[in-house]
Design an enzyme around this catalytic site. Sequence first.
Site, PDB file in Angstrom:
ATOM      1  N   LYS A 121       5.394  66.999  19.263  1.00  0.00           N
ATOM      2  CA  LYS A 121       6.688  66.473  18.817  1.00  0.00           C
ATOM      3  C   LYS A 121       6.616  66.139  17.329  1.00  0.00           C
ATOM      4  CE  LYS A 121       9.048  66.285  22.752  1.00  0.00           C
ATOM      5  NZ  LYS A 121      10.378  66.872  22.963  1.00  0.00           N
ATOM      6  N   ASP A 151       7.996  70.784  18.300  1.00  0.00           N
ATOM      7  CA  ASP A 151       9.375  70.572  18.741  1.00  0.00           C
ATOM      8  C   ASP A 151       9.988  69.487  17.867  1.00  0.00           C
ATOM      9  OD1 ASP A 151      11.780  70.274  19.992  1.00  0.00           O
ATOM     10  OD2 ASP A 151      10.963  69.757  21.964  1.00  0.00           O
ATOM     11  N   GLU A 177      10.306  74.692  17.925  1.00  0.00           N
ATOM     12  CA  GLU A 177      11.433  74.497  18.825  1.00  0.00           C
ATOM     13  C   GLU A 177      12.509  73.658  18.148  1.00  0.00           C
ATOM     14  OE1 GLU A 177       9.896  73.580  22.723  1.00  0.00           O
ATOM     15  OE2 GLU A 177      11.653  72.346  23.162  1.00  0.00           O
ATOM     16  N   ASP A 205      16.305  75.100  22.086  1.00  0.00           N
ATOM     17  CA  ASP A 205      16.302  74.223  23.258  1.00  0.00           C
ATOM     18  C   ASP A 205      17.669  73.556  23.386  1.00  0.00           C
ATOM     19  OD1 ASP A 205      15.871  72.381  25.249  1.00  0.00           O
ATOM     20  OD2 ASP A 205      14.307  71.261  24.238  1.00  0.00           O
ATOM     21  N   LYS A 229      15.926  74.353  30.848  1.00  0.00           N
ATOM     22  CA  LYS A 229      15.657  73.343  31.860  1.00  0.00           C
ATOM     23  C   LYS A 229      16.599  73.620  33.016  1.00  0.00           C
ATOM     24  CE  LYS A 229      14.377  69.562  28.678  1.00  0.00           C
ATOM     25  NZ  LYS A 229      14.329  70.199  27.365  1.00  0.00           N
TER      26      LYS A 229
HETATM   27 MG    MG Z   1      12.719  70.593  23.037  1.00  0.00          MG
END
Ligand code: MG
Length: 342
Positions: A121, A151, A177, A205, A229
């Site tokens: 992250k 990300d 991402e 995403d 997702k």
């Molecule tokens: Mg993501």
Amino acid sequence: MHTSNLPPFFDGRPLPPLQDILAGVHVVEIPMRVKFRGVTSRQSALIHGPAGWAEFAAFMEYGAEEASAWLAAAVEAAWLGYPEPRRTEVPVNATMPAVAAHEVPGVLANYEGEIHEIKIKVAESGQGVDEDIARVAAVRAALPQARLKVDANMGWNHDQAVDALVRMAEFDLVYAEQPVSTAEGLARVREELRRRGVGTLIAADESVRKAADPLRVAQLGAADVLVVKAAPLGGVRRAREVVRAAGLPAVVSSALETSVGIRAGVALAASLDELPFGCGLDTVSLMAADTAAPSLRSRDGVIQVRDVAADEDLLGTWAASPQVTAWWRRRIEECYRVLSDA
Ligand SMILES: [Mg+2]
């Protein structure tokens, strides 16, 4: 959600009655090991239906409209079950939250076996690119052979994204991402990186999950990889259709669920035609407890595809307060109304 090119919920079958759904609801609140998305505990509603257990865990700030797709996904799991898997195990990445570089080894120690791929992250609010680079460098130092990806969760503007990804090129990232917020912005960052000779791929995403039309990012040529997702796309079957229609390789990610919710992501990943990257499904280790035993966690970089049932004792141990439970039951009613009117 833009639905014209997607199949209806539940394979065209009617929704089960609201009372049947509410009868199977167990709301839990589980502490997080590491603060994630600004939360220190995760609330969710486990739902038991005729096809098994499901988890409804739409993020707290989502209104009924957005959360209704998550309820549809849970009802799919508990009433229809999952489509036939095409593989028996799913490769996963480890996840590194936006911790300080010196905390990196401690987070890595939570994983069992070898780490082949890890998502880091970056662009957390209140932090700068230097902290991101220090974190990525610390991960690279600890895992010289692993595939690294970052990300940003839309946290950078164009110039920050290009600057950060050019500087991170030395760490050989597989993909970045959602470096910026919009699909057009992703396309610009992607083009600028190519112009500068940086080969880092761009993954979309939020531009898939939160977009009115999840296919737009593919139509714009804004990304090389889709992160999907199951829950925000309305279930495993619908998410699989989005991936097919986009024609891009996909990575399946969790939404910080317990093992019961992770099972839906595993089902989606197992149902895809190709799966070239590790999925973001090994997130149960970020929580201090689970709703199933044993947990659906990775070993040596893969999660086995298997059924998962919530454990009654664990549901009791982690049962949410009456106030929290009432809030989730009301939320289910509101989302159900959205789905019934759709
Ligand atoms: Mg993501």
